[in-house]
Structures are given as C-alpha cells and as structure tokens.
Design an enzyme around this catalytic site. Sequence first.
Site, PDB file in Angstrom:
ATOM      1  N   CYS A  61      -1.209   4.457   6.223  1.00 12.02           N
ATOM      2  CA  CYS A  61      -0.974   5.380   5.103  1.00 12.02           C
ATOM      3  C   CYS A  61      -1.386   4.764   3.767  1.00 12.02           C
ATOM      4  CB  CYS A  61       0.474   5.844   5.067  1.00 12.02           C
ATOM      5  SG  CYS A  61       1.702   4.518   4.989  1.00 12.02           S
ATOM      6  N   HIS A 174       6.388   5.209   3.513  1.00 11.30           N
ATOM      7  CA  HIS A 174       5.121   5.937   3.570  1.00 11.30           C
ATOM      8  C   HIS A 174       4.473   5.951   2.195  1.00 11.30           C
ATOM      9  CE1 HIS A 174       2.226   8.697   5.258  1.00 11.30           C
ATOM     10  NE2 HIS A 174       2.465   9.603   4.338  1.00 11.30           N
ATOM     11  N   ASP A 192       0.038  14.475   1.491  1.00 12.83           N
ATOM     12  CA  ASP A 192       0.409  13.558   2.570  1.00 12.83           C
ATOM     13  C   ASP A 192      -0.821  13.181   3.386  1.00 12.83           C
ATOM     14  OD1 ASP A 192       1.628  12.252   4.766  1.00 12.83           O
ATOM     15  OD2 ASP A 192       3.450  13.429   4.483  1.00 12.83           O
TER      16      ASP A 192
END
Length: 203
Positions: A61, A174, A192
Amino acid sequence: AAPRPALPEQSVFRRPLPTTLVRFASRTGKRMFSEALRDGTAEPYFPLSEQYVTQQEISFCALGSLTMVMNALGVDPRRRWRDESGPGWRWWDDEMFTEGACLPSLDDLRREGAGLAEFAVLAAANGAAVNSQHAEASSERSFRKALAAAARLSDSFVVVNFDRSALGQTGCGHFSPVAGYHAASDSVLVLDVARFKYPPFWV
C-alpha cells in the site's frame, strides 16, 4: 453459455464498505464531490485520478501510494520502467522505489510492509520533497487545517497512514492518498490503493 469456473477454496471478492463511510460513487459521495469542487477543495483529485492504481501486492500500500503520487507530480524516475526493446519509457511502478543503498528491500516490504518512517525515506530517496507528520506530534486542529489546505493544491499531495480497524474496516495499518476535502461534513476523500478490497470513500 459457457459454465462459470469454480471459485478457489480460499478466496475473497472485495469487502463491504462500512456504513459509517461514504462510497465515492454513491449519490451522497457524488454530491460531496460536487460541493468540494465548488469550494475548490478537490484539486488533488484530478492529477491523482489520472494515476490511480491498485497496489501490486497485498503489503504494497505504501508503494502503490508512492506510485500514484510520484507519477501525479511528474517526477522523472530517470530509469526505465518496461519496454527495454522499445522507446524505454521512464515511469514509476511499485517495484522501482527500493533501488538504492540504505533502502528496505522489496522482499522486506512484501513480508512486513512499510511504516511511516520507511515511507518518508523511500519518497525522499526517489526525489520527493517530504513533510512527515505523526498524529501524536500534532493537534487535531492543525491536522484538519493541513488537510483542508492541501485539498486546494494540485501539485502537493497528502498520503495518510491510518488504522483500518478504527474505520470499521478489516485489516490494520494502511496507506492511501487523499484527493479532496468536504468542509460541510469535515470529511476527506481517500483513494484507497487496495481497490480489490474497498472502493474510494469519504471519511
């Protein structure tokens, strides 16, 4: 019609977005985006959306966020991406950020991911100007003010490192870029990079 293939025994197709979050593509999400556009607080969305990617590995991520931001900023990686036999395009992808001494290896990042300190080092080592802020070293008021100010810029981006469980999502730490700010609801738009899991959302 051809028969559909059997599903793998252990597999997941996305996660439902918690009801406390607003899906970007929902009616409410679109209205919030329209209002942010009107207020001039969705400027990062356009350069970031041009480069929106899905992180290439489960633990990438941080690297997926860096790929988006570096390409949106127009930072030249000064090395080839692919196409060795063609023009030799220079372009960022998730696997290009660890080419240098004193940087974590791709294998380390596959196993453990990256923390905020590693993210800042990877970004700076590859040509980005970085201002790293930890939540405990900043007030909530100053953090909100910084987010609102960044939402008016199209050449400087915020990447947030957050705990998914605090938002009712599955998982833990994240990274993802922020693409806008909605003043009326005091919400930010998170693009995201784990798109296999959750869609973009307002929070």
